[in-house]
Design a protein around this motif. Sequence first.
Motif, short mmCIF file in Angstrom:
data_model
loop_
_atom_site.label_atom_id
_atom_site.label_comp_id
_atom_site.label_asym_id
_atom_site.label_seq_id
_atom_site.Cartn_x
_atom_site.Cartn_y
_atom_site.Cartn_z
N ALA A 1 0.84 -1.20 0.00
CA ALA A 1 0.00 0.00 0.00
C ALA A 1 0.87 1.25 0.00
O ALA A 1 0.58 2.23 -0.68
N LEU A 2 1.94 1.17 0.75
CA LEU A 2 2.87 2.29 0.81
C LEU A 2 3.49 2.56 -0.56
O LEU A 2 3.60 3.70 -1.00
N GLY A 3 3.88 1.48 -1.24
CA GLY A 3 4.42 1.61 -2.59
C GLY A 3 3.40 2.24 -3.51
O GLY A 3 3.72 3.15 -4.29
N MET A 4 2.14 1.81 -3.40
CA MET A 4 1.08 2.38 -4.23
C MET A 4 0.90 3.86 -3.92
O MET A 4 0.64 4.66 -4.82
N ALA A 5 1.04 4.23 -2.64
CA ALA A 5 0.91 5.63 -2.26
C ALA A 5 1.96 6.47 -3.00
O ALA A 5 1.65 7.53 -3.55
N VAL A 6 3.19 5.95 -3.03
CA VAL A 6 4.26 6.67 -3.73
C VAL A 6 3.92 6.78 -5.22
O VAL A 6 4.06 7.84 -5.84
N VAL A 7 3.43 5.67 -5.79
CA VAL A 7 3.10 5.66 -7.23
C VAL A 7 2.00 6.69 -7.52
O VAL A 7 2.14 7.52 -8.43
N ILE A 8 0.92 6.67 -6.73
CA ILE A 8 -0.21 7.56 -7.02
C ILE A 8 0.21 9.01 -6.83
O ILE A 8 -0.08 9.88 -7.66
N GLN A 9 0.95 9.27 -5.74
CA GLN A 9 1.36 10.65 -5.49
C GLN A 9 2.18 11.20 -6.65
O GLN A 9 1.98 12.31 -7.10
N ASN A 10 3.09 10.36 -7.16
CA ASN A 10 3.95 10.84 -8.24
C ASN A 10 3.22 10.90 -9.57
O ASN A 10 3.53 11.75 -10.40
N ALA A 11 2.23 10.02 -9.74
CA ALA A 11 1.42 10.11 -10.94
C ALA A 11 0.65 11.43 -10.93
O ALA A 11 0.60 12.13 -11.95
N VAL A 12 0.10 11.79 -9.77
CA VAL A 12 -0.61 13.07 -9.66
C VAL A 12 0.35 14.22 -9.96
O VAL A 12 0.02 15.17 -10.67
N MET A 13 1.58 14.11 -9.44
CA MET A 13 2.55 15.18 -9.67
C MET A 13 2.88 15.31 -11.16
O MET A 13 2.95 16.41 -11.70
N LEU A 14 3.08 14.16 -11.83
CA LEU A 14 3.47 14.21 -13.23
C LEU A 14 2.36 14.78 -14.09
O LEU A 14 2.62 15.49 -15.06
N ILE A 15 1.11 14.48 -13.73
CA ILE A 15 0.00 14.96 -14.55
C ILE A 15 -0.41 16.37 -14.13
O ILE A 15 -0.62 17.24 -14.97
N GLY A 16 -0.49 16.57 -12.83
CA GLY A 16 -1.01 17.86 -12.34
C GLY A 16 0.04 18.94 -12.13
O GLY A 16 -0.29 20.10 -12.01
N GLY A 17 1.30 18.54 -12.05
CA GLY A 17 2.35 19.53 -11.84
C GLY A 17 2.77 19.63 -10.39
O GLY A 17 2.02 19.27 -9.48
N ARG A 18 4.00 20.16 -10.22
CA ARG A 18 4.56 20.26 -8.87
C ARG A 18 3.99 21.43 -8.09
O ARG A 18 3.94 21.42 -6.88
N ARG A 19 3.63 22.48 -8.83
CA ARG A 19 3.23 23.71 -8.14
C ARG A 19 1.83 23.60 -7.56
O ARG A 19 0.99 22.92 -8.11
N PRO A 20 1.58 24.31 -6.46
CA PRO A 20 0.22 24.35 -5.92
C PRO A 20 -0.73 24.94 -6.98
O PRO A 20 -0.36 25.89 -7.67
N MET A 21 -1.89 24.34 -7.13
CA MET A 21 -2.85 24.81 -8.13
C MET A 21 -3.92 25.65 -7.44
O MET A 21 -4.40 25.28 -6.37
N ILE A 22 -4.30 26.74 -8.09
CA ILE A 22 -5.42 27.52 -7.56
C ILE A 22 -6.69 26.72 -7.84
O ILE A 22 -6.90 26.23 -8.95
N TYR A 23 -7.51 26.57 -6.81
CA TYR A 23 -8.65 25.69 -6.94
C TYR A 23 -9.94 26.50 -7.03
O TYR A 23 -10.21 27.34 -6.18
N PRO A 24 -10.76 26.23 -8.06
CA PRO A 24 -12.03 26.93 -8.14
C PRO A 24 -12.97 26.39 -7.06
O PRO A 24 -12.96 25.21 -6.77
N SER A 25 -13.74 27.25 -6.46
CA SER A 25 -14.64 26.77 -5.42
C SER A 25 -15.91 26.23 -6.05
O SER A 25 -16.55 26.91 -6.84
N PHE A 26 -16.25 25.01 -5.68
CA PHE A 26 -17.51 24.43 -6.15
C PHE A 26 -18.63 24.75 -5.17
O PHE A 26 -19.74 24.29 -5.31
N LEU A 27 -18.27 25.47 -4.11
CA LEU A 27 -19.23 25.68 -3.04
C LEU A 27 -19.80 27.09 -3.16
O LEU A 27 -19.13 27.99 -3.64
N PRO A 28 -21.04 27.29 -2.71
CA PRO A 28 -21.63 28.62 -2.79
C PRO A 28 -20.85 29.61 -1.93
O PRO A 28 -20.35 29.25 -0.86
N SER A 29 -20.74 30.84 -2.39
CA SER A 29 -19.99 31.83 -1.62
C SER A 29 -20.96 32.65 -0.77
O SER A 29 -22.18 32.51 -0.89
#
Lengths: 313, 321
Positions: free
Chosen positions: A105-133
Amino acid sequence: MGALILQQTINALTVGSIYALIALGYTMVYGVLRLINFAHSELFTAGAFIGLALAGALGIAGHPTGGLLVGLITFVLVGLVGVSVEIVAYRPLRGTSRLAPMLSALGMAVVIQNAVMLIGGRRPMIYPSFLPSGAIDVFGAVVSYKQITIFLVAVVLMVGLELFVNRTNLGVRIRAVAENAETASLVGINPNMAISLIFFIGPGLGAVAGILYSSFYGVATFTMGFVIGMKAFTAAILGGIGSIPGAVLGGFLLGAIETFGTAWMPVLTGGVIGTEYRDIFAFSVLVLILLFRPAGLLGEHVSEETRVYKSDF
Amino acid sequence: MRVWPGALAMALLPVLALIAGQFLPAYPLRILDMILLYAILGLGLNIIVGYAGLLDLGYVAFYAIGAYSWALLASGQFDIHLPFALVLLIGASLAGLAGILLGIPVLRLRGDYLAIVTLGFGEIIRVLMNNLDGVTNGPQGIARIDEAHLFGWTLSTPHDFLYLLVAMLVVVFLFVWRIQESALGTALSAVREDQDAARGCGIDTTRVKLVAFAFSAFVGGGCGVVFAAMQRFVSPESFTFWESLIIVLVIVIGGLGNPFGALLGATLLILIPELLRAYADYRLLLYGMALVIIILARPRGIISRPFGPTWLMRRLGGGKC
């Protein structure tokens, strides 16, 4: 003073809802497989990023009704990832030792985290709010619609899960397998089906929590899952791991301990213990509770004599 | 049974490491040092995880206690400059003491609860080091730590540390192996297999667990002192939860409860990321996949429990297995 306490209670409920949603995934998996699913926290992150990508693709960023759709699709997608992770990395190891699947499971955690990094990028992403303001004023405390929505979504999901597990045929199967997989298979229940179902629901809930969390704070980073996941796991243990109401109680309790602890400790100790010890409160409380109630608050206490598994690892 | 063939075979490894050290340039030599350090950590953690069957997810706390002992007792931080040999003893003993203090309340817990409490302990130690600015200098860490001197011999290059680490490895290896073969080791394996039955045989389970915990922490603390002397810089960054997990992985991948396993596991876990360096961004992704594949292929570790040093001695010595 009253307004301050009210404000903190509301903040605690917001954080607690998110912890509780994630904790459910840990506790359900543990209840059936006695496995700490380290990959769960990364599925939380993956949920936030998939939500972001969907919002961009469908062109509905920052809209509450669109948010519902995005939440649903993300739930299903991450649920399917969860099911495949189980089939690939945990199922072949069932019945070996208990450490092997945990480290897989730990190995999978490393894999998923890095897959997210490779696709989504290293930098923090500004997130649009899906919630009512917007916000309302309740006896001097500011309650944003975001907080109300997070709490409501979490409650709806938790009640839904409770009904599903206790009132439906599939829920009975899940509980039977959690009780004893072998006996369940004797009465014609396919344990693999029940386990796959758990690995669909748990990560799905975690993914929704990821969207809520990122919407609330307005940012998503590929490493955010680790700390949140660890706290959610603490919450699951606190409430008694394996117990669904326990995970909910633990989540809210941990949210409260953190919020109130962070706010009041510096005052009570005259500034000696400051807010930087925020993470310690959670763990200290956990250690203390486990010393007096080793099975957590709502956990079933298994006496050593009746325990089937004698060796732990 | 003849003892020599087995002993010679085992002596081959440290001799090979020393010979390789003569020819390796500084960078690979540093990697070799790290492998040896993780092998020693693995051997130490094996006492508690492999022999006693208790999962400790906060082993890095003991490592950190050792490292900070050297950083505080041999640097300009408080202007204390104690000799290396003394601090090695102090650091390891402090870690052992912490192990006992943590163990007394905690060893009543079983399985995953113990794992999670030790995880919490590891995090608490790290957060303390991060925040006790007056003592540990907080997140900046402590730099300009003294050069280590051991009985007139200066330890500064990776080459010097190779000698020290090989010597330590041999000592810890023999220590751990003898524990395994002793009455204590037998008691520990009884506790691991069935705690209730062990108690029925008259084993004081809490006491043997506590002893195992203390030995394990002692070794971890010693490694911490060497680590700090090697880096000459410590900061809380080096002692995260991830580090604890790496050490658990070392012994599980190599072979739980087998001293050879710790050596092999450390080699793989340090070498794989180095070999994957060329793949830059994909490095950790591939590392994670490699871990999953190794575990799927060998769930009980690459060298499983029975094939330890005792087996090798018997095998080469002509005795019965």
